[in-house]
Design a protein around this motif. Sequence first.
Motif, PDB file in Angstrom:
ATOM      1  N   MET A 286       0.833  -1.410   0.111  1.00 48.21           N
ATOM      2  CA  MET A 286      -0.053  -0.091   0.055  1.00 48.21           C
ATOM      3  C   MET A 286       0.776   1.245  -0.055  1.00 48.21           C
TER       4      MET A 286
ATOM      5  N   ASP B  67       1.412   3.884  -3.148  1.00 44.83           N
ATOM      6  CA  ASP B  67       1.194   5.609  -3.028  1.00 44.83           C
ATOM      7  C   ASP B  67       2.372   6.646  -3.431  1.00 44.83           C
TER       8      ASP B  67
ATOM      9  N   SER C 275      -4.268   9.718   4.538  1.00 48.04           N
ATOM     10  CA  SER C 275      -4.916   9.198   3.280  1.00 48.04           C
ATOM     11  C   SER C 275      -6.446   9.962   3.140  1.00 48.04           C
TER      12      SER C 275
ATOM     13  N   ASN D 277      -7.282   3.851   0.249  1.00 53.96           N
ATOM     14  CA  ASN D 277      -6.420   3.323   1.471  1.00 53.96           C
ATOM     15  C   ASN D 277      -7.120   3.151   2.732  1.00 53.96           C
TER      16      ASN D 277
END
Length: 470
Positions: A39, A43, A107, A187
Amino acid sequence: MTQAARTAASAQVSADSADDEPLPRRGLIFAIVSMGLFMVSVDGTVVATALTSLQRELHAGVQWGAWTITIYSLGQVLVMPLAGRISDMYGRKRVFLAAIVLFTLTSLLCGLAQNIQMLVALRAVQALGGGSIMPAASGIVSDHFGRNRDRALGMFTSIFPIGGVVGPILGGVFVTYWSWRGIFLVNVPIGMALLILGAIFFPAAVGHRGGRLDLVGSATMAATILSAMIGIAVLGDGSAWYSPGVLVPELLAVAFGWLFVRHTRRAPHPFISLHLLIGRGFGVMNVINFLYGAAAIGFGALVPLYAQERFGIPALESGTLLTARAIGMICVAGLAVAALRRTGYRFPMIVGFLLVSAGLVMMFLPPSGTSAYLWLSIAAAVTGLGMGLAVPAANNATLQFAKGQIAGVSGLRGMFRQAGSIIAVSVVTAVIAQSSTPGFSLGVSFLVLAATLIAVIPAVFLVPEHRGAW
């Protein structure tokens, strides 16, 4: 018994107890931390293909848009060594869960941002959470795989570059079928799931306390990194190397670096031991990781732009070029990890660096008898094969000398690779900004990066060799 001996003994006890842990539980823990790392890695690059949409909706200029990417890299470089040290001292679970909370919350706020200045500031905070996940997660993997931790760490840390490749593709999908805000909002449910699973399945946080946290050392090192990276980022924005915006931060970096070394030599419990920076094996691996980050990781950010500028390949197609690199890495990384105890560290690194260099040279050469897209895909796949071979070995080299400080070493490794990547991209973009043929200039930069990676091969022979489990 000295602190180093106590730490080593504690690491050995941890390895013995980890071998008794049920395999399904270890597999679940590996999946949790791997998803967290994936993750964070995604990003780092997912914003690239959403920049145009993001800038249009927030009425932002190109430079402000670029800072949404730059500030994320800067924040990660800044926090990785600090998070690694804190993880080793106070427990990986605490740091990992706190990082997940910070990353998930920011996020959400990034997805709700109403102007570009707010988004850039939130991305900086998001990077602090994201950069803390990798070293803490590396420590968790090491703690739970006992005598197989070398293989587990090799596979785990190979996820990071794969996530970076997938990012631009996911960004294109979100922008096409939803909104740029989706790249951040997605996210939130993932982060909440990781937080719940980590709280349930990770054991109680245990650290190897070695005195107080060295605030002076951490502050001077952070100031050194931040100053250096700001100067490089300003250079990448098109400023001349002799401009105050570049020279002043770099001079400050030198001054803070001197203060850091001076303090570290005298501190009883330094933030980062000089041994981990310049000691046996560590010093040469730090240099190798820096140059590898520049040549292998940095070039990935430039491939889509190169495909568009030199060959006129559309943006969406150019964003998928690096899929071939990810496929190459996936095909080889598992085999490289399995064979690592037989091959040792040097052989896979040398062969891997040569393959990455070959792929970079192929990128520069014009396609003959085939489409540019197919040729660049093949070249990217070759670099992926090289990265799949080299990364597991480079990730594990020297760790057997610091079994109780794996999170700290992982943080330093990530810092050097990210710093190399940022510098390479900034310098190359500064050069092509002054070029009348940016596509060709980018191709030449690939040749320079290939030569850099070949030049570092002799240094690989200085890396302490190791075969078998540790």
